[in-house]
Write a protein that holds these residues in place. Structure first.
Motif, PDB file in Angstrom:
ATOM      1  N   PRO A 168       0.929  10.266  -7.310  1.00 36.73           N
ATOM      2  CA  PRO A 168       0.210   9.904  -6.398  1.00 36.73           C
ATOM      3  C   PRO A 168      -0.808  10.757  -6.159  1.00 36.73           C
ATOM      4  O   PRO A 168      -0.345  11.933  -5.497  1.00 36.73           O
ATOM      5  N   LEU A 169      -1.450  10.003  -5.974  1.00 31.26           N
ATOM      6  CA  LEU A 169      -3.090  10.635  -5.462  1.00 31.26           C
ATOM      7  C   LEU A 169      -3.439  10.721  -4.326  1.00 31.26           C
ATOM      8  O   LEU A 169      -4.133  11.383  -3.085  1.00 31.26           O
ATOM      9  N   PHE A 170      -2.997   9.375  -3.180  1.00 31.23           N
ATOM     10  CA  PHE A 170      -3.358   8.656  -2.167  1.00 31.23           C
ATOM     11  C   PHE A 170      -2.025   7.711  -1.835  1.00 31.23           C
ATOM     12  O   PHE A 170      -1.391   6.992  -2.178  1.00 31.23           O
ATOM     13  N   ASP A 171      -1.959   8.003  -0.080  1.00 28.01           N
ATOM     14  CA  ASP A 171      -0.900   6.810   0.159  1.00 28.01           C
ATOM     15  C   ASP A 171      -1.728   6.367   1.085  1.00 28.01           C
ATOM     16  O   ASP A 171      -1.908   6.488   2.525  1.00 28.01           O
ATOM     17  N   THR A 172      -1.493   4.460   0.386  1.00 25.33           N
ATOM     18  CA  THR A 172      -2.776   3.767   1.579  1.00 25.33           C
ATOM     19  C   THR A 172      -1.950   2.470   2.081  1.00 25.33           C
ATOM     20  O   THR A 172      -0.438   2.711   1.279  1.00 25.33           O
ATOM     21  N   ALA A 173      -2.469   1.632   2.957  1.00 25.79           N
ATOM     22  CA  ALA A 173      -1.544   0.027   3.435  1.00 25.79           C
ATOM     23  C   ALA A 173      -1.315  -0.458   1.541  1.00 25.79           C
ATOM     24  O   ALA A 173       0.241  -1.442   2.265  1.00 25.79           O
ATOM     25  N   VAL A 174      -2.198  -0.458   0.998  1.00 22.88           N
ATOM     26  CA  VAL A 174      -1.689  -1.255   0.047  1.00 22.88           C
ATOM     27  C   VAL A 174      -0.592  -0.487  -0.984  1.00 22.88           C
ATOM     28  O   VAL A 174      -0.206  -1.374  -1.270  1.00 22.88           O
TER      29      VAL A 174
ATOM     30  N   ARG B 213       2.545   3.483  -6.905  1.00 26.13           N
ATOM     31  CA  ARG B 213       1.575   5.257  -6.974  1.00 26.13           C
ATOM     32  C   ARG B 213       0.330   4.378  -6.853  1.00 26.13           C
ATOM     33  O   ARG B 213      -0.269   6.203  -5.712  1.00 26.13           O
ATOM     34  N   HIS B 214      -0.574   3.758  -6.892  1.00 19.18           N
ATOM     35  CA  HIS B 214      -2.149   3.774  -6.754  1.00 19.18           C
ATOM     36  C   HIS B 214      -2.617   3.118  -5.991  1.00 19.18           C
ATOM     37  O   HIS B 214      -2.190   1.248  -7.011  1.00 19.18           O
ATOM     38  N   PRO B 215      -3.557   2.887  -4.958  1.00 19.78           N
ATOM     39  CA  PRO B 215      -4.146   1.761  -5.027  1.00 19.78           C
ATOM     40  C   PRO B 215      -5.374   1.023  -5.846  1.00 19.78           C
ATOM     41  O   PRO B 215      -6.889   0.872  -5.446  1.00 19.78           O
ATOM     42  N   ILE B 216      -5.131   0.833  -7.501  1.00 21.85           N
ATOM     43  CA  ILE B 216      -5.380   0.476  -7.556  1.00 21.85           C
ATOM     44  C   ILE B 216      -5.456  -1.100  -8.384  1.00 21.85           C
ATOM     45  O   ILE B 216      -3.942  -0.106  -9.822  1.00 21.85           O
TER      46      ILE B 216
END
Length: 336
Positions: free
Chosen positions: A8-14, A21-24
């Motif tokens: 994981p590179l980002f922790d977001t609401a999504v 793992r990823h907001p993509i």
């Protein structure tokens, strides 16, 4: 060696909303979002959506969901439900909902008309619903109806960018400011630096379509994919605006024919039908004859520069995002 998509590179609401793992996100692609592609997105740490309307036979739809679950390796995946302007065409969606709920799918992407007619049942069953729109007022209605998240696409997107032609830079800033739910941004996105930009504007992720058309797991003729690889940011065309159904498609022979008919002022849909019916596009995915049919393609085609597995595309996006983050960190603030 660990690959970018594995960490994981980002922790977001999504990422938290969908358990990914990823907001993509990989939005639904008519005829193309099948089990191998959607499961590959799931394994890469994102989430994709099988297009229910690609499977009018409920037995085939159920089998596709089961195959996707087997291929996804325990990672979440979803279903795309498109609500047509023609109400008579939406009755089948209730049967699709029956099947997806029975198969344990709990992530749904809705698109087209307002999703209110489907939301009570989906929400009661515990589904997380992302509604995809082209303008903010439609997003606001979906949120009022109970959508958990919004995907908003700018005019750069392939397919239907709406009638107002608002770009992703504006949409991506306004929507997170005005909506009380997580927002993912689409339209013209195909690099990791754009992922970082979307997050900086307040979005919780991005949604991809055109960038993923060159995925090896997409079931489409290689000649079709290679035409996308050869495309640049000017290789799409807007058509059908005269019918108030604007469509961004590959600038091919069929699209130019439709544009020529539009130039005459013709408003009878029957004049356009031979060129725009969905079966024509579906044939292209089998034959590779890319001058036939309306082939949804956005300006992000310029970033789809090679055929590659989904996981490799995620690796490229995430590595680019990491580089973009480092670039931002190196920008020193001006001290008073």
């Amino acid at each position: 060696m660990t690959r970018p998509h594995e960490v994981p590179l980002f922790d977001t609401a999504v990422t938290r909303l969908f358990g990914i793992r990823h907001p993509i996100l990989c939005g639904g692609l008519m005829w193309l979002s099948t089990a191998p592609y959607v499961a590959a997105a799931a394994r890469a740490g994102g989430i994709g959506f099988i297009t229910a309307r690609s499977f009018p036979d409920m037995g085939a739809f159920r089998a596709e969901l089961q195959t996707c679950r087997e291929l996804a390796g325990g990672n979440p995946f979803g279903v795309n439900l498109y609500l047509s302007n023609r109400e008579s065409e939406n009755a089948i969606l209730e049967r699709h909902v029956d099947v997806l709920l029975d198969e344990g799918v709990r992530a749904v992407e809705t698109a087209g008309n307002a999703p209110g007619v489907l939301l009570p049942r989906l929400k009661e069953a515990g589904c997380t619903v992302l509604h995809k729109v082209s303008i903010l007022k439609h997003a606001e209605r979906a949120v009022r109806d109970g959508a958990d998240a919004i995907a908003i696409v700018g005019m750069e997107c392939g397919g239907h960018p709406g009638l107002d032609f608002i770009g992703s830079m504006v949409q991506g800033t306004l929507a997170p400011m005005r909506l009380g739910v997580p927002v993912v941004l689409g339209g013209g996105i195909g690099t990791g630096r754009q992922v970082v930009a979307a997050l900086a504007m307040g979005a919780a992720g991005v949604i991809l379509g055109t960038r993923m058309l060159v995925s090896e797991e997409i079931r489409a003729h290689e000649d079709y994919k290679r035409r996308i690889v050869a495309a640049d940011e000017r290789s799409s065309r807007l058509v059908l605006g005269i019918l108030r159904n604007t469509y961004r498609v590959m600038d091919n022979t069929a699209a130019r024919t439709v544009a020529a008919i539009e130039a005459t002022g013709e408003t009878d849909f029957e004049a356009y039908r031979p060129y725009v019916q969905g079966t024509a596009a579906r044939r292209v995915y089998t034959t590779g004859d890319t001058d036939e049919g309306m082939l949804a393609m956005g300006q992000a085609a310029v970033f789809a520069d090679s055929l590659a597995p989904v996981a490799a595309i995620y690796d490229e996006l995430l590595a680019d995002a990491a580089t973009a983050l480092d670039t931002v960190r190196r920008v020193s603030p001006v001290m008073a």
